[in-house]
Design a protein around this motif. Structure first.
Motif, PDB file in Angstrom:
ATOM      1  N   LEU A 193       0.838  -1.199   0.000  1.00 54.67           N
ATOM      2  CA  LEU A 193       0.000   0.000   0.000  1.00 54.67           C
ATOM      3  C   LEU A 193       0.871   1.247   0.000  1.00 54.67           C
ATOM      4  N   TRP A 194       1.982   1.154   0.727  1.00 49.79           N
ATOM      5  CA  TRP A 194       2.883   2.296   0.828  1.00 49.79           C
ATOM      6  C   TRP A 194       3.445   2.651  -0.548  1.00 49.79           C
ATOM      7  N   ASP A 195       3.887   1.604  -1.282  1.00 50.82           N
ATOM      8  CA  ASP A 195       4.406   1.849  -2.636  1.00 50.82           C
ATOM      9  C   ASP A 195       3.344   2.494  -3.509  1.00 50.82           C
ATOM     10  N   PHE A 196       2.140   1.965  -3.394  1.00 52.04           N
ATOM     11  CA  PHE A 196       1.036   2.473  -4.204  1.00 52.04           C
ATOM     12  C   PHE A 196       0.844   3.967  -3.974  1.00 52.04           C
ATOM     13  N   LEU A 197       0.933   4.360  -2.719  1.00 50.01           N
ATOM     14  CA  LEU A 197       0.648   5.758  -2.402  1.00 50.01           C
ATOM     15  C   LEU A 197       1.833   6.680  -2.610  1.00 50.01           C
ATOM     16  N   THR A 198       3.057   6.133  -2.645  1.00 51.38           N
ATOM     17  CA  THR A 198       4.210   7.035  -2.678  1.00 51.38           C
ATOM     18  C   THR A 198       5.078   6.884  -3.916  1.00 51.38           C
ATOM     19  N   GLU A 199       4.999   5.756  -4.598  1.00 56.46           N
ATOM     20  CA  GLU A 199       5.851   5.589  -5.783  1.00 56.46           C
ATOM     21  C   GLU A 199       5.361   6.463  -6.916  1.00 56.46           C
ATOM     22  N   LYS A 200       6.319   6.816  -7.803  1.00 57.49           N
ATOM     23  CA  LYS A 200       5.959   7.775  -8.845  1.00 57.49           C
ATOM     24  C   LYS A 200       5.827   7.142 -10.212  1.00 57.49           C
ATOM     25  N   LYS A 201       6.071   5.854 -10.306  1.00 56.65           N
ATOM     26  CA  LYS A 201       5.996   5.233 -11.633  1.00 56.65           C
ATOM     27  C   LYS A 201       4.717   4.433 -11.764  1.00 56.65           C
ATOM     28  N   TRP A 202       3.919   4.764 -12.757  1.00 56.34           N
ATOM     29  CA  TRP A 202       2.650   4.070 -12.992  1.00 56.34           C
ATOM     30  C   TRP A 202       2.751   3.314 -14.299  1.00 56.34           C
ATOM     31  N   ASN A 203       2.910   2.019 -14.180  1.00 55.50           N
ATOM     32  CA  ASN A 203       3.029   1.184 -15.367  1.00 55.50           C
ATOM     33  C   ASN A 203       2.690  -0.243 -14.992  1.00 55.50           C
ATOM     34  N   PRO A 204       1.445  -0.464 -14.589  1.00 57.54           N
ATOM     35  CA  PRO A 204       1.094  -1.726 -13.932  1.00 57.54           C
ATOM     36  C   PRO A 204       1.459  -2.960 -14.737  1.00 57.54           C
ATOM     37  N   GLY A 205       1.691  -2.822 -16.048  1.00 64.93           N
ATOM     38  CA  GLY A 205       2.009  -4.001 -16.840  1.00 64.93           C
ATOM     39  C   GLY A 205       3.469  -4.400 -16.714  1.00 64.93           C
ATOM     40  N   ILE A 206       4.276  -3.485 -16.210  1.00 69.12           N
ATOM     41  CA  ILE A 206       5.713  -3.698 -16.238  1.00 69.12           C
ATOM     42  C   ILE A 206       6.256  -3.894 -14.821  1.00 69.12           C
ATOM     43  N   THR A 207       7.213  -4.782 -14.660  1.00 71.20           N
ATOM     44  CA  THR A 207       7.848  -4.929 -13.355  1.00 71.20           C
ATOM     45  C   THR A 207       9.201  -4.241 -13.391  1.00 71.20           C
ATOM     46  N   ASP A 208       9.580  -3.658 -12.259  1.00 71.67           N
ATOM     47  CA  ASP A 208      10.847  -2.919 -12.234  1.00 71.67           C
ATOM     48  C   ASP A 208      12.018  -3.860 -11.955  1.00 71.67           C
ATOM     49  N   ALA A 209      13.184  -3.284 -11.747  1.00 72.88           N
ATOM     50  CA  ALA A 209      14.407  -4.069 -11.581  1.00 72.88           C
ATOM     51  C   ALA A 209      14.301  -5.077 -10.437  1.00 72.88           C
ATOM     52  N   ASN A 210      13.561  -4.717  -9.412  1.00 73.63           N
ATOM     53  CA  ASN A 210      13.426  -5.622  -8.269  1.00 73.63           C
ATOM     54  C   ASN A 210      12.311  -6.641  -8.457  1.00 73.63           C
ATOM     55  N   GLY A 211      11.719  -6.653  -9.623  1.00 72.94           N
ATOM     56  CA  GLY A 211      10.644  -7.598  -9.880  1.00 72.94           C
ATOM     57  C   GLY A 211       9.305  -7.159  -9.320  1.00 72.94           C
ATOM     58  N   LYS A 212       9.246  -5.901  -8.883  1.00 69.84           N
ATOM     59  CA  LYS A 212       7.970  -5.393  -8.373  1.00 69.84           C
ATOM     60  C   LYS A 212       7.238  -4.652  -9.496  1.00 69.84           C
ATOM     61  N   PRO A 213       5.932  -4.843  -9.596  1.00 69.72           N
ATOM     62  CA  PRO A 213       5.197  -4.098 -10.609  1.00 69.72           C
ATOM     63  C   PRO A 213       5.181  -2.599 -10.295  1.00 69.72           C
ATOM     64  N   GLU A 214       5.157  -1.818 -11.366  1.00 70.07           N
ATOM     65  CA  GLU A 214       5.191  -0.374 -11.154  1.00 70.07           C
ATOM     66  C   GLU A 214       3.779   0.174 -10.986  1.00 70.07           C
ATOM     67  N   VAL A 215       3.330   0.248  -9.779  1.00 72.91           N
ATOM     68  CA  VAL A 215       1.993   0.771  -9.536  1.00 72.91           C
ATOM     69  C   VAL A 215       2.047   1.938  -8.560  1.00 72.91           C
ATOM     70  N   GLY A 216       2.866   2.914  -8.853  1.00 70.39           N
ATOM     71  CA  GLY A 216       2.914   4.103  -8.014  1.00 70.39           C
ATOM     72  C   GLY A 216       1.833   5.080  -8.443  1.00 70.39           C
ATOM     73  N   ALA A 217       0.879   5.332  -7.572  1.00 66.10           N
ATOM     74  CA  ALA A 217      -0.253   6.168  -7.956  1.00 66.10           C
ATOM     75  C   ALA A 217      -0.048   7.626  -7.583  1.00 66.10           C
ATOM     76  N   LEU A 218       1.111   7.937  -7.033  1.00 65.73           N
ATOM     77  CA  LEU A 218       1.320   9.300  -6.563  1.00 65.73           C
ATOM     78  C   LEU A 218       1.059  10.368  -7.628  1.00 65.73           C
ATOM     79  N   PRO A 219       1.540  10.156  -8.869  1.00 70.40           N
ATOM     80  CA  PRO A 219       1.294  11.216  -9.863  1.00 70.40           C
ATOM     81  C   PRO A 219      -0.187  11.550 -10.020  1.00 70.40           C
ATOM     82  N   MET A 220      -1.022  10.520 -10.046  1.00 63.00           N
ATOM     83  CA  MET A 220      -2.453  10.776 -10.227  1.00 63.00           C
ATOM     84  C   MET A 220      -3.066  11.410  -8.994  1.00 63.00           C
ATOM     85  N   ILE A 221      -2.604  10.936  -7.832  1.00 64.43           N
ATOM     86  CA  ILE A 221      -3.147  11.516  -6.603  1.00 64.43           C
ATOM     87  C   ILE A 221      -2.780  12.990  -6.537  1.00 64.43           C
ATOM     88  N   VAL A 222      -1.506  13.267  -6.840  1.00 67.37           N
ATOM     89  CA  VAL A 222      -1.073  14.670  -6.836  1.00 67.37           C
ATOM     90  C   VAL A 222      -1.863  15.454  -7.880  1.00 67.37           C
TER      91      VAL A 222
END
Ligand SMILES: Nc1ncnc2c1ncn2[C@@H]1O[C@H](COP(=O)(O)OP(=O)(O)O)[C@@H](O)[C@H]1O
Ligand SMILES: [Mg+2]
Lengths: 274, 309, 294
Positions: B61-90
């Protein structure tokens, strides 16, 4: 059954003086026994047992806020949702204040007319006919006839007989109130309750209304709340005086007005009261 | 006493009226229950879908609220999906707050004018115009934003013209009529004798307005503004049409950006039910829903405080 | 600064602010009408849309808008009426009533896109209604219910308590009093509320893009069998409305005359809302007069 509550005072005047009507020609049709009315925790009626004689007019008088309307509205259970009413209301031997009573059937026998005329937003004809239609009177001739006799009894027929299809909201105050009376008697009640029916009317309409009531008492038992003492004197046989939730004095109207037994009643009817 | 028994029987019969009464209560209460069921259903469905991202896809939940990359189809270097919703929330908060900040002085000023200074002109011109504009569909606002505001922004600031600024302009005009007419209601509920007392004490009209009328109407005016903000926050199409729909942290007011609603409108049709991409969108919807509850709560609190005063 | 000068400056500023707002609002209205009205023609209002070519119309969308509106109203009116009756006439002041009122308030404040998404999830996907008029009508119903309920409740409130007592005193049940006395008297004001809410529903798009869908298959206006796919009455076909159309052609940008079509459609929407507004006022007044006049 003679109920006289003579709690003697240090003075010659009594605190309460209740004489229930006893007249073989006009037997009791309605009475309350141990009636108490509460608005929430507040008790609005706590001593007010009266008996009402058939085909007579009984007036309820008293200062405003003394509980006249509360008492009257309890009689046909119009207060059901607003107040708690305990005790018995005996109508021709049946306690109508029990849960098993069908209030709708009961209210057809104990009708009511209110302080402010409240004609429905319908034609004059429909104001009177529609409650009858709802209860199955659909025959046009029968309806016409009831509408006509009701309006005649309420002394309104001559003024509106050509305008039966016009909106009742266009009637004057006095006419509207008489329409409400016609509407109430069209369902052929036994008892008619009226709560200050003339208080919104001018003197001429008031006097017409009084004549109407005197005429109606031949068929109905009438209980009327009024703040107008002359009116009570002119039309009623019996008068009850209310004060702060109690009936302080009940007797024939002539007794109440000429020879009151309770000091406060005496003050009130002579106009020396708050 | 046969007649008494007869009467008692008649009076105790369950009449047609009594039956109708029960029927009426049942029917009308069912209708009411249906509405309540709809509310519960909407909240339940959206919530259960929205938390799936965190429960079945194990996004934090923390990543969702604070991460800045929104790309739910893609996983980042650590194998985590990019679901940072901060840009939209802001983005959502930014355009909501900006448009409310701009709209409030205009709306309250106009309401004061309509109610205090020139009730005549107010009633004749402004009242009907605001009432009409309250009802204009939001796509129409969006379309005008697209054909007037975006080109204007482009001409003045360069770039594409899409972005927070254009979104703010559109929302400002869109909530202006609503906030104005609610402000008028708030001012109207201030009793006349407040003004008369103040004027009688020798205060000028402006002093009366500022010190007496506005103060007395504050809870109502605040409700109007919060109501406008709630509308701005939840508006989808008008914003989506002018904001540029780039799920990036907005660098400036004239860069393309995104809001919760704009990503939802563009995204939901392009994802597969049950996939992470889809669940992530429902999480955005859940944020939207929760925010609308918060606005609701604020309006209630203001109302309660207003009553206490 | 002395209070008099301050007063003058402040009042002057307020004149300025109000003037500016009038200017903005009139410019907005003017823009819609000036750019849109020239597009309106019989052809525009009746012809089907063209996806890749210029010169299409909005006939199907316009029809869909009205059909959806009608269905949504048919579904939501009885529910809102029942709910309003219960709330105003029967409900007692207790926590249940307060909770229910809160729930309705919440529904009215939900963003319409959330309502649309729920409609998508529930009707389109779960109940397998697909993108269809029916799904759209349900979504619009949810969107419409809280406002309509409140407006009917307000209408009931305008009818005096003495009318209810009058009915009860005649031995009528409360239900009979409500349906035979109160509702007829409240018709003018209820009708006004219904028409005004119709205006809002007519222009709604966010709740529809994922429920009624974004495509408008051609309709055969000679085929009134509701089970045929090209029948205008078929409730199971996808149905893009006018408001959705504006959004759609502007988002896709493949239609060469998207701007002209949007202008025209916007003008139609605004004119329709204007019409709803006037109709509501006029009919309300007319009916009220009929009810009360001699
Ligand atoms: N609906 C009500 N709720 C609470 N108290 C009431 C209500 N109606 C009347 N009362 C109170 O009951 C008392 C009697 O009122 P009422 O019967 O109206 O007197 P009257 O008709 O003699 O003027 C008054 O103190 C009044 O304030
Ligand atoms: Mg009274």
């Amino acid at each position: 059954m003679f109920v006289s509550n003579d709690v003697s005072n240090t003075e010659t005047m009594q605190e309460r003086h209740i004489v229930q009507p006893r007249d073989a020609q006009h037997p009791i049709v309605l009475s309350t026994e141990e009636l108490h009315v509460f608005y929430g925790k507040k008790e609005a009626i706590y001593e007010g047992d009266l008996q009402f004689a058939r085909n007579q007019i009984t007036a309820l008088i008293g200062p405003s806020g003394s509980g006249k309307s509360t008492y009257l509205r309890s009689l046909n259970r119009m207060n059901d949702r607003i107040a708690t009413v305990t005790g018995r209301i005996m109508y021709r031997g049946v306690d109508i204040n029990q849960p098993a009573i069908d209030v709708y059937e009961m209210r057809r026998r104990v009708g009511m007319v209110f302080q402010r005329p409240n004609p429905f937003a319908k034609s004059i004809y429909d104001n009177i006919a529609f409650a009858l239609r709802l209860r199955g009177t659909t025959d046009k001739h029968e309806l016409d006839e009831i509408v006509e006799t009701s309006l005649k009894q309420a002394a309104l027929w001559n003024q509106v007989k050509d305008d039966l299809n016009k909106s009742a909201l266009a009637l004057s105050g006095g006419q509207a109130q008489r329409l409400c009376i016609a509407r109430a008697i069209a369902v052929k009640p036994d008892i008619l309750l009226l709560d200050e029916p003339a208080s919104a009317l001018d003197p001429v309409s008031t006097s017409q209304l009084e004549d109407t009531l005197l005429e109606l008492k031949k068929q109905y038992t009438i209980i009327i709340v009024t703040h107008n003492m002359q009116q009570a004197g002119r039309i009623s046989e019996y008068t009850a005086f209310f004060n702060q939730g109690r009936v302080l004095e009940y007797d024939t109207t002539s007794h109440i007005f000429t020879n009151p037994q309770v000091q406060i009643t005496s003050d009130y009817v002579s106009g020396n009261f708050g | 006493m046969k007649t008494t028994q007869q009467l008692e029987r008649q009076l105790k019969r369950h009449s047609k009226a009594a039956k109708l009464e029960i029927w009426g209560k049942v029917v009308s209460f069912s209708a009411l229950l249906l509405i309540v069921a709809v509310v519960v259903g909407i909240i339940g469905f959206v919530a259960s879908k929205g938390i799936a991202t965190f429960t079945s896809n194990h996004v934090s939940l923390w990543d969702f609220l604070t991460e800045k990359k929104w790309n739910p189809g893609i996983t980042d270097a650590n194998g985590k999906p990019e679901v940072g919703a901060l840009p939209m929330i802001v983005g959502s908060f930014l355009i909501t707050i900006l448009s409310a900040v701009v709209a409030t002085p205009f709306a309250i000023g106009t309401a004061v004018f309509m109610n205090e200074i020139s009730p005549n002109k107010g009633a004749k011109i402004l009242q009907p115009v605001t009432e009409l504009l309250v009802g204009i569909p939001s796509v129409v606002y969006g379309f005008i934003g697209l054909s007037v505001v975006v080109p204007a922004t482009r001409a003045i600031f360069g770039g594409s013209g899409f972005g927070i600024l254009s979104g703010t302009c559109v929302l400002f005009v869109m909530i202006l009529p609503t906030v104005t007419s609610m402000s008028v209601d708030a001012l109207r509920s201030v009793p006349r004798y407040y003004r008369e007392a103040s004027l009688a004490l020798g205060a000028t009209q402006w002093q009366t307005i500022y010190k007496v009328v506005l103060r007395a109407a504050t809870p109502g005016l605040m409700t109007a503004v919060v109501f406008g903000m709630a509308r701005a926050f939840g508006e989808a199409l008008a914003v989506q049409m002018v904001i540029g729909n780039a799920a990036l942290m907005p660098g400036s007011l004239v860069d393309p950006a995104a809001t919760l609603t704009s990503v939802l409108t563009t995204g939901i049709g392009n994802t597969v039910m049950g996939s992470l991409q889809n669940n992530a969108l429902w999480s955005l919807a859940l944020v939207l829903l929760l925010m609308s509850l918060v606005f609701n709560l604020i309006i209630r609190l203001i109302g309660r405080k207003g009553r206490l005063q | 600064m002395n209070p008099k000068t301050q007063n003058k400056i402040a009042i002057g500023t307020l004149y300025g602010v109000a003037g500016l707002v009038v200017l903005i609002l009139l410019a907005l209205l003017g823009y819609i009408l000036v750019s849109g009205l020239p597009q309106l023609s019989w052809h525009f209002l009746t012809a089907p849309a063209k996806a890749f070519l210029a010169g299409g119309g909005v006939g199907v969308q316009l029809y869909n808008s009205f059909y959806l509106l009608l269905l949504a109203m048919l579904i939501s009116f009885p529910i809102a009426l029942g709910a309003a009756i219960y709330l105003y006439e029967y409900a007692r002041d207790n926590w249940v009533t307060t909770t229910i009122r809160t729930a309705i308030e919440i529904l009215s404040s939900l963003p319409s896109v959330v309502v649309g998404l729920f409609g998508f999830l529930f009707f389109v996907v779960k109940l397998r209604l697909g993108f269809s008029i029916l799904s759209g009508a349900f979504a619009l119903t949810f969107f419409n219910l809280p406002l309509l309920t409140r407006s009917i409740e307000d209408s009931l409130r305008t009818i005096d308590l003495s009318q209810r007592e009058g009915g009860l005193a005649l031995g009528l049940s409360r239900w009979e009093t409500i349906t035979r006395v109160i509702l007829p008297a409240a018709v003018p004001s209820i009708l006004t509320g219904v028409i005004l809410s119709a205006g809002r529903v007519f222009g709604e798009a966010a709740a529809l893009i994922y429920t009624a869908g974004q495509s408008a298959p051609a309709l055969d206006f000679t085929d009134w069998n509701p089970f045929n796919i090209s029948s205008p009455l078929n409730p199971m076909r996808p149905a893009e409305t006018l408001a959705v159309h504006i959004w759609k052609i502007n988002s896709e940008g493949i239609m060469p005359d998207a701007k002209a079509i949007s202008s025209g459609s916007s003008a139609v929407l605004v004119l329709a809302i204007l019409l709803f507004n006037f109709a509501a006022r006029y009919l309300g007044k007319r009916l009220y007069k009929r009810l009360t006049s001699a």
